[in-house]
Design a protein around this motif. Structure first.
Motif, mmCIF file in Angstrom:
data_model
loop_
_atom_site.group_PDB
_atom_site.id
_atom_site.type_symbol
_atom_site.label_atom_id
_atom_site.label_comp_id
_atom_site.label_asym_id
_atom_site.label_seq_id
_atom_site.Cartn_x
_atom_site.Cartn_y
_atom_site.Cartn_z
ATOM 1 N N GLY A 27 -5.205 12.508 2.516
ATOM 2 C CA GLY A 27 -6.389 11.779 2.976
ATOM 3 C C GLY A 27 -6.559 10.410 2.339
ATOM 4 N N VAL A 28 -5.467 9.826 1.859
ATOM 5 C CA VAL A 28 -5.516 8.543 1.161
ATOM 6 C C VAL A 28 -4.748 7.500 1.972
ATOM 7 N N THR A 29 -5.330 6.311 2.088
ATOM 8 C CA THR A 29 -4.675 5.218 2.803
ATOM 9 C C THR A 29 -4.081 4.230 1.808
ATOM 10 N N VAL A 30 -2.788 3.962 1.962
ATOM 11 C CA VAL A 30 -2.080 2.981 1.149
ATOM 12 C C VAL A 30 -1.612 1.884 2.096
ATOM 13 N N GLY A 31 -2.116 0.668 1.888
ATOM 14 C CA GLY A 31 -1.724 -0.459 2.725
ATOM 15 C C GLY A 31 -0.753 -1.362 1.996
ATOM 16 N N ILE A 32 0.062 -2.091 2.752
ATOM 17 C CA ILE A 32 1.037 -3.020 2.180
ATOM 18 C C ILE A 32 0.562 -4.437 2.453
ATOM 19 N N THR A 33 0.495 -5.269 1.415
ATOM 20 C CA THR A 33 0.110 -6.660 1.604
ATOM 21 C C THR A 33 1.287 -7.611 1.437
ATOM 22 N N ASP A 34 2.329 -7.212 0.684
ATOM 23 C CA ASP A 34 3.493 -8.068 0.501
ATOM 24 C C ASP A 34 4.662 -7.211 0.056
#
Length: 141
Positions: A27-34
């Motif tokens: 239930g955890v969101t990990v986003g990529i920025t670079d």
């Protein structure tokens, strides 16, 4: 990496894909920025954000793990940061911060937006106006 438009060294990309799926299952969101950054892009970051040795947020071009496709900057809320600190190592990643590197910073840096290396100098492109985030580097892959 999939449809994100981000690129990493193939083994790191595979492990990051697994990490993101593992986080999502919890239930955890990990986003990529670079992610991967060319030498030219690193020169640009260094010019805009300054070099570490001068108090900036960038490694000397040619020394960044981003240039090897082994570092990724992530967008993490508090829940995701906690999850990453508990599970990143299971996927071969380590948190890159001034504190973890032992080259400066305070424990407050662990919870703020600024991030940086975990070995030789590695830039953290999450600046004070870029929002919360952390850099993680592939280690032991």
């Amino acid at each position: 990496m999939g449809s994100t438009g981000h690129r990493l060294w193939a083994p790191a990309a595979e492990k990051l894909t697994q990490l993101i799926a593992g986080a999502a299952a919890d239930g955890v969101t990990v986003g990529i920025t670079d992610s991967y950054r060319s030498y030219e892009a690193q020169v640009d970051v260094a010019e805009r954000k300054g070099l570490y040795k001068n108090g900036g947020l960038a490694a000397v071009p040619g020394t960044s793990d981003h240039g090897w496709g082994m570092a990724v900057d992530l967008s993490l809320d508090g829940k995701a940061q906690t999850w990453m600190r508990e599970h990143a190592g299971e996927y071969g990643f380590t948190e890159d911060t001034l504190v973890n590197r032992g080259t400066g910073g305070t424990t407050a840096d662990r919870d703020g937006p600024l991030t940086s290396g975990g070995g030789p100098p590695i830039e953290g492109v999450q600046g004070p106006t870029d929002g919360p985030g952390r850099q993680y580097a592939a280690a032991g892959l």
